[in-house]
Write an enzyme that holds these catalytic residues in place. Structure first.
Site, PDB file in Angstrom:
ATOM      1  N   SER A   1      40.972 -16.582 -98.833  1.00 26.40           N
ATOM      2  CA  SER A   1      41.277 -15.338 -99.537  1.00 26.40           C
ATOM      3  C   SER A   1      42.522 -15.556-100.406  1.00 26.40           C
ATOM      4  O   SER A   1      42.530 -16.433-101.260  1.00 26.40           O
ATOM      5  CB  SER A   1      41.468 -14.196 -98.530  1.00 26.40           C
ATOM      6  OG  SER A   1      41.558 -12.956 -99.187  1.00 26.40           O
TER       7      SER A   1
ATOM      8  N   HIS B   1      33.566 -10.761 -96.625  1.00 25.09           N
ATOM      9  CA  HIS B   1      34.795 -11.509 -96.867  1.00 25.09           C
ATOM     10  C   HIS B   1      35.172 -12.384 -95.678  1.00 25.09           C
ATOM     11  O   HIS B   1      35.942 -13.329 -95.823  1.00 25.09           O
ATOM     12  CB  HIS B   1      35.934 -10.550 -97.203  1.00 25.09           C
ATOM     13  CG  HIS B   1      37.143 -11.227 -97.762  1.00 25.09           C
ATOM     14  ND1 HIS B   1      37.076 -12.102 -98.828  1.00 25.09           N
ATOM     15  CD2 HIS B   1      38.454 -11.186 -97.398  1.00 25.09           C
ATOM     16  CE1 HIS B   1      38.287 -12.563 -99.105  1.00 25.09           C
ATOM     17  NE2 HIS B   1      39.141 -12.019 -98.248  1.00 25.09           N
TER      18      HIS B   1
END
Length: 740
Positions: A597, A715
């Site tokens: 991320s 995610h």
């Protein structure tokens, strides 16, 4: 043309570094479900499976990781709801998971008697959806209902298709253990998004048995530019969601609008939160909610501050200095005041915590009568108990005592069992080489000696840590800042003095350096059976860098790497890498970097700006194209962190945009990119385009580029333990092959 016949050959190598003023040669990879893009993904996945997936040790690593993830000996994380403890559990038999419950008495035993509330695998099979659990919120019965013996009955369950941030909400009956269909008056938030996909970002929150707050995509004008809710509405049972009554509407460029009701007896209140940006928000109390004279009362604190409410108390946690009258409260402080006095204009606060150069507040948890604060001192935590005065007078001192738990390089966390009527807390303890434990403790009152916590659960040791140590060191960054980091591994490798006990020469240990450095998130010591089995037990050294941008030293540490100062985080990480070599632990050829991320952006910058420091880089669910990031999915919500590339900010943003820093004439270490098709937070196009650019720019010799994209997982990268084990094994195999 069908996907099976799409030509996935890459275009001719474009000139590098890429000129953002010119058309993006790989823009087609931003089409998440596009036929050409998915054909390219399948081709790269086949390559990853043919190389890493077929490598010696891959199957064994995958099985070892899967065994940890599916282990029945894991500690079930629980929340007390009425007379039950609720837990969500995944294992080999239940890949999507079980929502289940037991009693505290049963939980205390070695083999609790679990009652299944919702079987997500059965639900997914029945409905033909790849549901992923996103949590549940329960409606607390009124004191009158509890006195009459009525059970907790109503829940709002959030489910995600494939693991995306977008999800649906359905009302669930905890007594009958079934969903309440809309045809029977049940609440359902499952309207199609504006793009036609199932689910939306947002949620529902209980007001009472027949009313909820709804904040979600209800059509044009109801979402922000980041794709999050722009409005919050009051929705009555039995009415169409489209007829819900507007309570608050934010600006189009706000981040997120939401609302909730606190049902603490005697302190019932409705709260609307307007998140303007990641570090700016406004909090409103709803006066006389649901009536014709309803109005919103703003709590007048700095937009950068975080607001907390408990019974009669207002807590304010500062991100910036705040000057009131003749007093300036420094950033990182925690302040308290009686809420009603504050609303009537009294600005006298009690300072509950004030940071020092080495300390920061990492958490605060209310019990019925006390506030437990968790303080970091050079990334090692300690717990303190603060008890408010009985008369709730403005500026009155609180009583302070200690909660002597943990110590050393251990992380101790506390969470209230039930802050409405109990001073009990769940206590978790974990360390890099210390398996996690869970205990039950009672927070003592002023002057009382804390009792011994009651041990409840202890996770097993998933690897043999004999002969291993965990140390903390400090590297010195380019500007002289001391940057802490943890290093874990066999003592002869971590503290090299000569040839190790296994004959390994110091400085050749395969070493993995992990970091994040963003959004004020601290990286603290914690036990990982996966890291232990796949890396430490095989002679690897594991390092965690506490670089600027994180929250290890509070807001100042985070703000030191914001926007035009982003390079400080990367300089810190590079300083740790050099320090590991200087200490004789490893060499650049044996040192890997990993991040996901925001940490994927970190890893991408290590790849492009510091290639000589590393022998391999793992880049997971990353941001990489910083010219386009604010136009992709939730990217617009992160401009406070990185800057706005559509303005003059681009002059500094371009200095940490890996996609625009890649130079075909430069040598780069081997790199593995991983992402998820279902990631609707960080666009998979970042990883796709970067991998494609490196492959096209590699020339005859070619760059060592491996790419893998999971079709589910959001995610988090994976939707179940099998997928998580597979992706983990790809990364560990890659690192072993390139570094060992």
């Amino acid at each position: 043309m069908t996907a099976e016949h799409v030509d996935t050959s890459l275009p001719a190598a474009p000139p590098t570094p890429l000129d953002p003023a010119q058309p993006d040669p790989f823009a087609w990879l931003e089409e998440v479900e596009g036929g050409e893009a998915l054909a390219w993904v399948r081709e790269r996945n086949e390559h990853a499976h043919a190389t890493l997936g077929a490598a010696p040790g891959f199957a064994e690593t995958q099985a070892a990781v899967r065994e940890v993830l599916d282990s029945d000996e894991r500690i079930p994380d629980v929340s007390r709801i009425g007379d039950h403890l609720y837990n969500f559990w995944r294992d080999a038999e239940h890949e999507r998971g079980l929502w289940r419950r037991t009693t505290l008495g049963s939980y205390r035993t070695d083999h609790p008697d679990w009652e299944t509330v919702l079987d997500l695998d059965a639900l997914a099979a029945a409905e033909g959806k790849s549901w992923v659990w996103h949590g549940a919120s329960l409606l607390r019965p009124t004191p009158e209902q509890l006195a009459a013996g009525e059970p907790w009955r109503r829940a709002l369950v959030d489910l995600s298709p494939g693991g995306s941030d977008a999800d649906v909400t359905r009302e669930f009956d905890l007594v009958e253990k079934r969903f309440v269909p809309a045809s029977d008056g049940g609440f359902e938030r499952d309207t199609a998004r504006q793009d036609g996909q199932v689910g939306a970002k947002g949620g529902l929150a209980w007001m009472d048995e027949d009313t909820v707050y709804v904040f979600t995509d209800l059509g044009p004008g109801t979402t922000t530019t980041s794709g999050y809710p722009r409005t919050v509405r009051r929705w009555r049972r039995g009415t169409p969601i489209e007829d819900s009554t507007l309570v608050f509407e934010g600006a189009a460029d706000d981040l997120y609008i939401s609302a909730r009701r606190s049902r603490t007896p005697g302190f019932e209140r409705d709260v609307v939160t307007r998140s303007i940006a990641f570090y700016r928000s406004e909090t409103f109390l709803v006066d006389q909610p649901g009536t014709p004279v309803q109005r919103l009362v703003k709590i007048e604190v700095p937009e950068s501050a975080e607001v907390g409410l408990h019974r009669e108390w207002l807590l304010v946690e500062l991100r910036d200095d705040w000057s009131l009258d003749d007093t300036t409260y420094p950033a990182g402080s925690l302040l308290a005041a009686p809420l009603q006095a504050f609303l009537f204009g009294d600005r006298r606060f009690t300072v509950l915590f004030e940071p020092t150069p080495s300390t920061s507040l990492v958490g605060a948890s209310w019990t019925r009568h006390h506030l437990v604060v968790n303080v970091l001192d050079d990334v090692k935590n300690a717990l303190h108990v603060l008890t408010p005065p009985a008369d709730a007078a403005p500026g009155a001192p609180w009583t302070r005592s200690e909660l002597p738990l943990g110590g050393g390089l251990l992380t101790v966390g506390v969470r209230a069992v039930d802050p409405l009527d109990s001073d009990d807390v769940w206590v978790t303890t974990t360390g890099y080489l210390t398996p996690s434990t869970l205990a039950l403790a009672t927070v003592p009152g002023p002057g009382a000696e804390p009792g011994e916590p009651e041990p409840l659960k202890a996770a097993p040791a998933y690897f043999d840590a004999a002969g291993m140590v965990a140390d903390q060191h400090f590297a010195v960054s380019d500007d002289g800042t001391r940057v802490p980091y943890f290093v874990v591994g066999r003592e002869d490798l971590v503290r090299p003095t000569g040839t190790g006990s296994t004959g390994q020469v110091p400085g050749t240990a395969p070493t993995l350096l992990y970091g994040y450095g963003g959004f004020e998130i601290p990286l603290l010591p914690g036990y990982s059976g996966t890291v232990g089995r796949a890396w430490l037990a095989r002679g690897g050294v594991y390092v965690v860098a506490n670089i600027r941008g994180g929250g290890e030293y509070g807001p100042a540490w985070h703000q030191a790497a914001l926007r035009e100062k982003r390079h400080k985080a990367y300089e810190d990480f590079a300083a740790v890498a050099r320090d590991l070599v200087a200490r004789g632990i490893t060499t650049p050829a044996h040192l890997g970097a990993q991040g996901g991320s925001n940490g994927g952006l970190l890893a991408g910058n290590m790849l492009t700006q510091y290639p000589d420091l590393f022998g391999a880089v793992v880049v997971q669910v990353p941001l990489l194209d910083m010219k386009r990031y604010s136009h992709l999915l939730a990217g617009a919500s992160w401009t406070a962190e990185y800057g706005d590339p559509d303005t003059e900010d681009w002059e500094f943003v371009r200095t940490f945009s890996p996609y625009h820093l890649l130079d075909a004439d430069r040598a780069y270490p081997p790199v593995l990119f991983t992402t998820s098709t279902k990631d609707d937070r960080v666009h998979p196009g970042h990883a796709r385009k970067m991998a494609a650019l490196m492959l096209a720019a590699g020339g005859a010799a070619g760059h060592d580029v491996t790419y893998y994209e999971n079709v589910e997982g959001g995610h988090g990268g994976a939707a179940n333990n099998a997928q998580a084990a597979h992706m983990s094994a790809l990364a560990w195999t890659f690192l072993h092959e390139r570094l060992a």
